[in-house]
Design an enzyme around this catalytic site. Structure first.
Site, PDB file in Angstrom:
ATOM      1  N   CYS A 175      -8.729   7.577   0.218  1.00 38.86           N
ATOM      2  CA  CYS A 175      -9.056   8.719   1.070  1.00 38.86           C
ATOM      3  C   CYS A 175     -10.183   9.554   0.453  1.00 38.86           C
ATOM      4  O   CYS A 175     -11.301   9.072   0.327  1.00 38.86           O
ATOM      5  CB  CYS A 175      -7.800   9.541   1.359  1.00 38.86           C
ATOM      6  SG  CYS A 175      -8.021  10.718   2.730  1.00 38.86           S
ATOM      7  N   HIS A 196      -4.540   5.687   3.947  1.00 40.18           N
ATOM      8  CA  HIS A 196      -3.542   5.895   2.890  1.00 40.18           C
ATOM      9  C   HIS A 196      -2.623   4.675   2.805  1.00 40.18           C
ATOM     10  O   HIS A 196      -1.676   4.559   3.590  1.00 40.18           O
ATOM     11  CB  HIS A 196      -2.703   7.151   3.179  1.00 40.18           C
ATOM     12  CG  HIS A 196      -3.435   8.421   2.976  1.00 40.18           C
ATOM     13  ND1 HIS A 196      -3.509   9.050   1.753  1.00 40.18           N
ATOM     14  CD2 HIS A 196      -4.138   9.178   3.835  1.00 40.18           C
ATOM     15  CE1 HIS A 196      -4.222  10.152   1.861  1.00 40.18           C
ATOM     16  NE2 HIS A 196      -4.629  10.261   3.122  1.00 40.18           N
ATOM     17  N   GLU A 225      -0.359   4.087   0.683  1.00 43.69           N
ATOM     18  CA  GLU A 225       0.996   4.511   0.299  1.00 43.69           C
ATOM     19  C   GLU A 225       1.805   5.012   1.493  1.00 43.69           C
ATOM     20  O   GLU A 225       3.025   5.161   1.389  1.00 43.69           O
ATOM     21  CB  GLU A 225       0.929   5.587  -0.792  1.00 43.69           C
ATOM     22  CG  GLU A 225       0.544   6.980  -0.340  1.00 43.69           C
ATOM     23  CD  GLU A 225      -0.943   7.193  -0.119  1.00 43.69           C
ATOM     24  OE1 GLU A 225      -1.332   8.346   0.147  1.00 43.69           O
ATOM     25  OE2 GLU A 225      -1.721   6.216  -0.192  1.00 43.69           O
TER      26      GLU A 225
END
Length: 229
Positions: free
Chosen positions: A83, A193, A195
Protein backbone atom coordinates in the site's frame (compact mmCIF):
# COMPACT_ATOMS: atom_id res chain seq x y z
CA UNK A 1 19.40 -16.11 16.24
CA UNK A 2 18.76 -13.94 13.16
CA UNK A 3 15.41 -12.63 11.99
CA UNK A 4 13.99 -14.24 8.87
CA UNK A 5 11.47 -11.47 8.07
CA UNK A 6 11.65 -7.89 9.34
CA UNK A 7 8.48 -5.78 9.16
CA UNK A 8 9.59 -2.14 9.22
CA UNK A 9 8.00 -0.20 12.08
CA UNK A 10 7.89 3.54 11.49
CA UNK A 11 4.69 4.14 13.45
CA UNK A 12 2.30 3.78 10.52
CA UNK A 13 0.64 0.73 9.00
CA UNK A 14 -1.17 -2.48 9.84
CA UNK A 15 1.93 -3.90 11.45
CA UNK A 16 0.23 -6.45 13.66
CA UNK A 17 -2.03 -7.71 10.85
CA UNK A 18 0.90 -8.03 8.46
CA UNK A 19 3.12 -9.84 10.97
CA UNK A 20 0.33 -12.23 12.00
CA UNK A 21 -0.38 -13.08 8.35
CA UNK A 22 3.33 -13.77 7.76
CA UNK A 23 3.47 -15.95 10.86
CA UNK A 24 0.45 -17.85 9.56
CA UNK A 25 2.03 -18.66 6.18
CA UNK A 26 5.51 -19.26 7.62
CA UNK A 27 5.04 -20.68 11.14
CA UNK A 28 8.68 -21.76 11.37
CA UNK A 29 10.03 -18.31 10.43
CA UNK A 30 11.18 -15.62 12.83
CA UNK A 31 9.06 -12.52 12.10
CA UNK A 32 9.94 -9.25 13.85
CA UNK A 33 8.18 -5.87 13.76
CA UNK A 34 11.07 -3.50 14.29
CA UNK A 35 12.60 -0.06 13.79
CA UNK A 36 16.09 -1.36 14.59
CA UNK A 37 18.37 -0.70 11.61
CA UNK A 38 20.68 -3.62 12.36
CA UNK A 39 17.81 -6.10 12.57
CA UNK A 40 16.28 -4.81 9.33
CA UNK A 41 19.56 -4.89 7.41
CA UNK A 42 20.48 -8.35 8.68
CA UNK A 43 17.05 -9.92 8.14
CA UNK A 44 16.61 -12.41 5.33
CA UNK A 45 13.65 -10.48 3.89
CA UNK A 46 11.99 -7.16 4.56
CA UNK A 47 8.37 -5.99 4.43
CA UNK A 48 7.57 -2.28 4.15
CA UNK A 49 3.87 -1.77 4.99
CA UNK A 50 2.01 1.47 5.44
CA UNK A 51 -1.22 3.41 5.61
CA UNK A 52 -1.75 7.16 5.77
CA UNK A 53 -0.10 10.09 4.04
CA UNK A 54 3.29 10.02 2.33
CA UNK A 55 4.46 13.24 3.99
CA UNK A 56 3.81 11.80 7.43
CA UNK A 57 5.56 8.59 6.43
CA UNK A 58 8.69 10.38 5.24
CA UNK A 59 8.74 12.43 8.45
CA UNK A 60 8.52 9.30 10.60
CA UNK A 61 11.22 7.52 8.59
CA UNK A 62 13.56 10.51 9.03
CA UNK A 63 12.80 10.73 12.76
CA UNK A 64 13.76 7.09 13.19
CA UNK A 65 16.81 7.28 10.93
CA UNK A 66 15.29 4.72 8.56
CA UNK A 67 15.38 6.43 5.16
CA UNK A 68 18.73 4.98 4.10
CA UNK A 69 17.95 1.72 5.88
CA UNK A 70 14.89 1.22 3.66
CA UNK A 71 16.92 2.09 0.57
CA UNK A 72 19.65 -0.38 1.52
CA UNK A 73 17.17 -3.14 2.28
CA UNK A 74 15.40 -2.54 -1.04
CA UNK A 75 18.74 -2.88 -2.83
CA UNK A 76 19.95 -6.04 -1.17
CA UNK A 77 17.28 -8.62 -0.29
CA UNK A 78 13.75 -9.82 -1.10
CA UNK A 79 11.67 -6.74 -0.36
CA UNK A 80 7.87 -6.40 -0.26
CA UNK A 81 6.12 -3.02 -0.21
CA UNK A 82 2.45 -2.86 0.77
CA UNK A 83 0.00 0.00 0.00
CA UNK A 84 1.74 3.21 1.13
CA UNK A 85 4.90 1.12 1.30
CA UNK A 86 4.60 0.71 -2.47
CA UNK A 87 3.94 4.40 -3.15
CA UNK A 88 6.89 5.45 -0.99
CA UNK A 89 9.30 3.68 -3.34
CA UNK A 90 8.64 6.23 -6.07
CA UNK A 91 9.98 9.72 -6.68
CA UNK A 92 7.13 12.08 -5.90
CA UNK A 93 3.52 12.21 -4.68
CA UNK A 94 0.71 14.68 -5.28
CA UNK A 95 -0.33 13.92 -1.71
CA UNK A 96 1.22 16.92 0.03
CA UNK A 97 3.53 17.55 -2.96
CA UNK A 98 6.32 15.55 -1.32
CA UNK A 99 9.29 13.53 -2.51
CA UNK A 100 9.32 9.79 -1.98
CA UNK A 101 12.32 7.53 -1.54
CA UNK A 102 13.18 7.63 -5.25
CA UNK A 103 14.06 3.94 -5.41
CA UNK A 104 11.88 3.46 -8.51
CA UNK A 105 11.04 5.96 -11.25
CA UNK A 106 7.52 7.37 -11.25
CA UNK A 107 5.01 9.43 -9.32
CA UNK A 108 1.92 9.02 -7.19
CA UNK A 109 -1.32 10.66 -8.35
CA UNK A 110 -4.77 11.15 -6.82
CA UNK A 111 -7.85 9.55 -8.33
CA UNK A 112 -10.00 12.31 -9.89
CA UNK A 113 -12.72 12.59 -7.25
CA UNK A 114 -16.17 13.12 -8.77
CA UNK A 115 -14.96 12.52 -12.31
CA UNK A 116 -15.01 8.70 -12.46
CA UNK A 117 -17.95 6.48 -13.41
CA UNK A 118 -18.39 2.77 -13.98
CA UNK A 119 -19.75 1.22 -17.20
CA UNK A 120 -23.33 1.75 -15.97
CA UNK A 121 -22.72 5.44 -15.34
CA UNK A 122 -22.57 5.16 -11.57
CA UNK A 123 -20.18 7.54 -9.87
CA UNK A 124 -17.12 5.89 -8.35
CA UNK A 125 -16.04 7.06 -4.92
CA UNK A 126 -12.62 8.08 -3.69
CA UNK A 127 -11.02 6.41 -1.83
CA UNK A 128 -11.09 3.22 -3.88
CA UNK A 129 -12.15 0.85 -1.12
CA UNK A 130 -13.03 -2.82 -1.22
CA UNK A 131 -12.39 -5.87 -3.37
CA UNK A 132 -11.21 -5.57 -6.95
CA UNK A 133 -9.57 -7.76 -9.58
CA UNK A 134 -5.81 -7.76 -10.06
CA UNK A 135 -4.74 -8.52 -13.63
CA UNK A 136 -1.21 -9.89 -13.94
CA UNK A 137 0.76 -8.04 -16.60
CA UNK A 138 3.80 -10.35 -16.62
CA UNK A 139 4.74 -13.69 -15.04
CA UNK A 140 6.51 -13.45 -11.69
CA UNK A 141 7.29 -15.93 -8.89
CA UNK A 142 5.12 -13.85 -6.55
CA UNK A 143 2.05 -14.75 -8.64
CA UNK A 144 2.62 -18.49 -8.21
CA UNK A 145 -0.67 -20.29 -7.55
CA UNK A 146 -2.70 -17.07 -7.84
CA UNK A 147 -5.22 -16.86 -10.67
CA UNK A 148 -5.05 -13.94 -13.07
CA UNK A 149 -7.91 -11.64 -12.09
CA UNK A 150 -7.95 -12.79 -8.47
CA UNK A 151 -9.61 -10.30 -6.13
CA UNK A 152 -7.65 -8.41 -3.48
CA UNK A 153 -8.66 -5.78 -0.92
CA UNK A 154 -7.85 -2.11 -1.58
CA UNK A 155 -8.06 1.11 0.46
CA UNK A 156 -6.43 4.10 -1.24
CA UNK A 157 -7.04 7.51 -2.79
CA UNK A 158 -3.73 7.68 -4.68
CA UNK A 159 -2.18 5.40 -7.27
CA UNK A 160 1.24 4.90 -8.85
CA UNK A 161 2.12 6.05 -12.35
CA UNK A 162 5.32 4.12 -13.03
CA UNK A 163 8.05 5.95 -14.90
CA UNK A 164 8.85 2.79 -16.86
CA UNK A 165 6.09 0.44 -18.05
CA UNK A 166 8.38 -2.55 -17.51
CA UNK A 167 7.93 -2.02 -13.78
CA UNK A 168 4.24 -2.89 -13.93
CA UNK A 169 3.55 -6.42 -12.70
CA UNK A 170 -0.24 -6.04 -12.41
CA UNK A 171 -3.02 -3.54 -13.02
CA UNK A 172 -6.56 -2.98 -11.74
CA UNK A 173 -9.51 -1.08 -13.23
CA UNK A 174 -11.11 1.86 -11.35
CA UNK A 175 -12.42 2.69 -13.90
CA UNK A 176 -9.19 3.18 -15.89
CA UNK A 177 -6.26 0.77 -15.47
CA UNK A 178 -3.92 1.76 -12.65
CA UNK A 179 -0.79 0.00 -11.43
CA UNK A 180 -1.62 -2.38 -8.58
CA UNK A 181 1.75 -4.20 -8.40
CA UNK A 182 5.31 -3.45 -9.46
CA UNK A 183 8.42 -5.59 -9.71
CA UNK A 184 12.08 -4.79 -10.28
CA UNK A 185 14.95 -7.07 -9.31
CA UNK A 186 14.49 -8.11 -5.67
CA UNK A 187 11.61 -5.64 -5.11
CA UNK A 188 7.93 -6.53 -5.34
CA UNK A 189 5.28 -4.08 -4.17
CA UNK A 190 1.49 -4.03 -4.19
CA UNK A 191 -1.16 -1.35 -3.79
CA UNK A 192 -3.64 -3.74 -2.19
CA UNK A 193 -3.48 -5.29 1.28
CA UNK A 194 -2.53 -8.98 1.06
CA UNK A 195 -2.99 -9.33 4.84
CA UNK A 196 -6.69 -8.46 4.34
CA UNK A 197 -7.18 -10.41 1.12
CA UNK A 198 -7.96 -13.87 2.46
CA UNK A 199 -6.72 -16.84 0.41
CA UNK A 200 -5.18 -14.86 -2.48
CA UNK A 201 -3.39 -12.54 -0.08
CA UNK A 202 -2.03 -15.38 2.01
CA UNK A 203 -0.85 -17.11 -1.17
CA UNK A 204 1.08 -13.99 -2.17
CA UNK A 205 2.67 -13.69 1.28
CA UNK A 206 3.51 -17.39 1.15
CA UNK A 207 5.25 -16.83 -2.17
CA UNK A 208 7.23 -13.97 -0.65
CA UNK A 209 8.67 -16.10 2.16
CA UNK A 210 10.08 -18.55 -0.38
CA UNK A 211 10.99 -16.16 -3.23
CA UNK A 212 14.76 -15.77 -3.67
CA UNK A 213 14.51 -12.23 -5.02
CA UNK A 214 15.30 -13.06 -8.64
CA UNK A 215 13.32 -11.96 -11.70
CA UNK A 216 13.67 -12.21 -15.46
CA UNK A 217 16.97 -11.11 -16.97
CA UNK A 218 15.30 -8.55 -19.25
CA UNK A 219 14.16 -6.49 -16.24
CA UNK A 220 17.65 -6.63 -14.79
CA UNK A 221 18.95 -5.14 -18.04
CA UNK A 222 16.18 -2.54 -18.21
CA UNK A 223 17.00 -1.09 -14.81
CA UNK A 224 20.75 -1.80 -14.89
CA UNK A 225 20.42 -3.71 -11.64
CA UNK A 226 22.52 -6.61 -10.38
CA UNK A 227 19.90 -9.30 -9.94
CA UNK A 228 22.25 -11.78 -8.28
CA UNK A 229 21.62 -11.93 -4.54
Amino acid sequence: MGVDIAVIDYGMGNLRSVSKALEHVAPAASVRVTADADIILNAGRVVFPGVGAMGDCMHELRQRGLVEVVRQAAASKPFLGICLGMQMLFEHSEEGDVAGLGILPGRVLRFPDGAMHDSAGNRLKVPHMGWNEVHQAVPHPMWGGIADGARFYFVHSYYVEAGNPDLVSAFTLYPFPFTSAVAASNIFAVQFHPEKSQAAGLALLGNFVTWNGNIAADQCDTFNINCSL
